[in-house]
Scaffold this active site. Structure first.
Site, short mmCIF file in Angstrom:
data_model
loop_
_atom_site.label_atom_id
_atom_site.label_comp_id
_atom_site.label_asym_id
_atom_site.label_seq_id
_atom_site.Cartn_x
_atom_site.Cartn_y
_atom_site.Cartn_z
N HIS A 1 8.41 -88.97 -19.32
CA HIS A 1 8.60 -87.82 -18.43
C HIS A 1 9.98 -87.81 -17.78
O HIS A 1 10.42 -86.78 -17.26
CB HIS A 1 7.55 -87.80 -17.32
CG HIS A 1 6.15 -87.61 -17.82
ND1 HIS A 1 5.80 -86.54 -18.63
CD2 HIS A 1 5.02 -88.34 -17.65
CE1 HIS A 1 4.50 -86.64 -18.92
NE2 HIS A 1 4.01 -87.72 -18.35
N ASP B 1 1.10 -89.93 -26.33
CA ASP B 1 0.59 -89.95 -24.95
C ASP B 1 -0.06 -88.59 -24.69
O ASP B 1 0.38 -87.57 -25.22
CB ASP B 1 1.77 -90.17 -24.00
CG ASP B 1 1.34 -90.31 -22.54
OD1 ASP B 1 1.33 -91.45 -22.04
OD2 ASP B 1 1.03 -89.28 -21.90
N HIS C 1 0.04 -86.70 -22.29
CA HIS C 1 0.91 -85.76 -21.59
C HIS C 1 2.11 -85.40 -22.44
O HIS C 1 2.56 -86.20 -23.26
CB HIS C 1 1.40 -86.38 -20.28
CG HIS C 1 0.29 -86.81 -19.35
ND1 HIS C 1 -0.15 -88.11 -19.26
CD2 HIS C 1 -0.47 -86.09 -18.49
CE1 HIS C 1 -1.13 -88.18 -18.37
NE2 HIS C 1 -1.36 -86.97 -17.90
N ASP D 1 -3.41 -92.78 -23.06
CA ASP D 1 -4.22 -92.01 -22.11
C ASP D 1 -4.94 -90.84 -22.77
O ASP D 1 -5.63 -90.07 -22.10
CB ASP D 1 -3.40 -91.57 -20.89
CG ASP D 1 -2.03 -91.03 -21.25
OD1 ASP D 1 -1.78 -90.80 -22.46
OD2 ASP D 1 -1.21 -90.84 -20.34
C1 X5A Z 1 3.30 -91.62 -18.40
C2 X5A Z 1 2.15 -90.80 -17.92
C3 X5A Z 1 1.29 -89.27 -16.29
C4 X5A Z 1 1.68 -88.59 -15.03
C5 X5A Z 1 0.51 -87.83 -14.46
C6 X5A Z 1 0.86 -87.28 -13.10
N1 X5A Z 1 2.35 -90.07 -16.83
N2 X5A Z 1 -0.24 -86.59 -12.53
O1 X5A Z 1 1.07 -90.86 -18.50
ZN ZN Z 2 0.49 -89.83 -20.09
#
Ligand code: X5A
Ligand code: ZN
Length: 650
Positions: free
Chosen positions: A146, A186, A188, A279
């Protein structure tokens, strides 16, 4: 020149690097509040690798700190300095406005850990590019994908993978890496990585993520499939944005088979950097998806076909300690080319998955011609089967299920998953050459009912028709046998029989128990089609549930849990012996479900009339019992409690 693979026990192993450095555990919340991105994440991964005995077969490296010059290949000088000097959240906040404090916390060790995370990924990438290692896994935190050029966010400070990619391309032309594929699985969107290589055709960035039309973190349009890159980088950014959570192995593998793999073939990378967040794993508290360790291992295995297997995995997210430990182990075993993990994809993709895949292919086919073909409607028209759920809906039970599932999944092996229908025909032709006796103790004892599973159709008592097997030839033989297993009835309802319990047999034997079974000699292909239908799945599967490896296992061990996500109900194939050369197989629930029945956690439940009558008909028409005897046999099985004491374990 790459070194030769190392050899031990006469078996050639690939040289796999692992980075683990306890120092990265020191990054923590300043006041010790709980946070999902916690130090134990990397500890449990490491401990589990040690427990499994794989670390001593890898090249273990301590962490290396990144150099500022390398960080500045993708980050601004200001950002690097800010992270470097940050010692607590206050400092950080006072330097930068609140917008920077975007899912970020800091303590006195954050800077050190962030430097180690980035530097360690660079180190592994360099060694893999050089050929000193075949592949590697940097077990690092904080994560990176991110982080943007001038912004820390989403628990990330430096974009570890992006730093490593730029280092190889810009600082090490001597290593000959000209094209890098970044795969970001991931859950996200890898917004940082996308932005850093937006106009760069040397780096193909592929991210598959839960998107929900911008409603899921990091949100907005960035993760949409329309974001394909610009200028010379146009077409070199690929997003697969899930419309919903709950995506699992089938959805991810569909994205692999129909997007990533064909594109990777065309792109032909020199090395793959994998933003390996776990995740999207089943049980993850943030992701809400359900990828199993087996699913991760298949995704990784498919990537091993490219860049001569030069893969650098870098940990990103992943917040269920159990899931990330098991998924990581499954992946390292793939990198080591260890014992194949067995399993098969249990479900079919969601309709929304096909919608997304088709949209992505359409948007990107101008750049990647292999995406231009129409997907066979046979694939996209598959109906998602009704999920098979244990009787209780309570959360704790759902968790238990996930637990059990993970346990079983991590024991399974890879081989069986194959990507497309071409291969699907080949599993069918292989398995059609092998005969088994399928031993039935439930409604299938009545031949006309069993034939519905082979020839298709519906007989009296059934609430809906069966499609039958792809191979509609009748059984090659029918016989009966009596086995020292306990017949019982449980589960509240089924979709074929409606309300009321269905028959199970205890895989544990006891000389006082007797189950009468009707044996049908069918092919292993047909046996798989029976399993598919028994578990409410579509028969048009790309891979068998129960293949040759599973057959060997069941003959050796007596019983084998199937690919678990499949079915807690008829998810256990048991070998009852042999008839001549041919193994006798039955299917029932797993031992852990037996234990739940025995303890009363899952209630026994007598069969409904129509179902009981079908069994009685089978026993009578098979010449086993008179009508009265058959009724008494069923009544007895339906009314006795289930004990597991004194039983012998297969
Ligand atoms: C690296 C990662 C997740 C951030 C989530 C914030 N970040 N709500 O999995
Ligand atoms: Zn993530």
């Amino acid at each position: 020149m790459p070194e030769k693979p190392s050899e031990s026990n006469g078996k050639v192993h690939r040289k796999v690097g692992l980075v683990y450095d306890e120092t990265m555990c020191k990054h923590d919340t300043p006041d010790g509040e709980a946070h999902p991105e916690r130090p134990d994440r990397i500890r449990v991964i490491w401990d589990n690798l040690q427990l499994a005995g794989v670390t001593q077969r890898c090249v273990v490296l301590g962490g290396t700190k990144a150099e500022d010059a390398h960080l500045q290949l993708v980050h601004t000088k200001d950002h690097v300095n800010l992270v470097k000097s940050s010692t607590n959240k206050k400092d950080y906040q006072s330097d930068r406005v609140a917008s920077l404090v975007n899912s970020i916390y800091l303590n006195g060790s954050t800077s050190e850990a962030a430097y180690l995370a980035a530097g360690s990924v660079v180190e592994v990438a360099e060694k893999v590019a050089k050929g000193e290692l075949d592949s590697g896994f940097a077990i690092v935190r904080p994560p990176g994908h991110h982080a943007e050029a001038d912004e820390a966010m989403g628990f990330c400070f430096f974009n570890n993978v992006a730093v490593a990619a730029s280092y190889l391309l810009d600082e090490r032309p001597d290593l000959g890496v000209k094209k890098i594929l970044v795969v970001d699985w991931d859950v996200h969107h890898g917004n940082g990585t996308q932005k850093m290589f937006w106009e760069d055709p040397r780096v193909l960035v592929f991210s598959v993520h839960r998107h929900e039309d911008g409603g899921f973190y990091p949100g907005g349009d960035d993760g949409s499939y329309n974001m394909v890159g610009e200028g010379p980088g146009e077409g070199f950014n690929i997003n697969v944005p899930w419309e919903q959570g709950r995506c699992g192995d089938a959805d991810y593998l569909a994205a692999w088979d129909h997007i990533l793999i064909p594109v990777a073939k065309e792109f032909n990378p020199d090395i793959i950097l994998l933003s390996a967040g776990f995740d999207a794993a089943i049980g993850d508290p943030l992701g809400g998806c359900r990828v199993t360790p087996y699913g991760y291992s298949v995704m990784l295995k498919k990537l091993m076909e490219f860049a001569q297997g030069k893969i650098v995995m870098a940990l990103e997210g992943g917040y269920n300690l159990d899931s990330i430990a098991k998924s990581s182990l499954a992946c390292v075993q793939v990198l080591l080319e260890d014992n194949p993990i067995q399993g098969s994809s249990e479900a079919i993709p969601f309709m929304s998955t096909w919608r997304v895949i088709q949209a992505v292919r359409k948007r990107l086919c101008a750049y990647w011609p292999s995406l231009a073909d129409e997907l066979p409607s046979k694939l996209t028209n598959q109906k998602t089967p009704t999920p098979i759920v244990l009787t209780s809906n309570s959360n704790s039970e759902a968790k238990d299920n996930a637990h059990e599932l993970l346990d079983q999944m991590s024991k399974l092996n890879i081989e069986n998953h194959q990507g497309d229908t071409k291969v699907s025909r080949s599993w069918r032709s292989d398995l059609s050459k092998v005969d088994v006796w399928y031993a039935s103790f439930g409604s299938n004892m009545w031949k006309p009912r069993f034939l519905c599973y082979i020839q298709g159709g519906q007989v009296e008592g059934m609430t809906k028709p069966c499609v039958g097997s792809m191979d509609k030839s009748p059984p090659k033989g029918i016989t009966w046998g009596t086995y020292p297993n306990r017949l019982f009835f449980g589960r509240e309802s089924t979709n074929v029989w409606g309300k009321g319990g269905v028959a199970f047999t205890n895989p544990l034997t006891n000389p006082n128990d007797q189950t009468h079974m009707c044996l049908y000699r069918i092919t292993l292909e047909q046996f798989n089609d029976v399993l598919f239908q028994e578990n409410g799945l579509n028969v048009d599967f790309a891979s068998p549930i129960f293949g040759l490896t599973a057959l060997q296992l069941v003959e050796k061990n007596g019983s084998t849990p199937l690919e678990a996500a499949l079915a807690p109900w008829y998810g256990n194939v048991v070998c009852l012996g042999r008839e001549g050369d041919v193994p006798i197989l039955t299917m029932t629930c797993t031992l852990s479900v037996i234990e739940k029945f025995a303890s009363g956690e899952v209630p026994l439940s007598p069969p409904a009339k129509a179902y009981a009558n079908t069994l009685i008909r089978g026993l009578v028409e098979g010449g086993i019992f008179s009508e009265e005897e058959a009724e008494a046999y069923i009544d007895n099985a339906a009314s006795k409690p289930l004990y597991i004491n004194g039983a012998s374990r297969f």
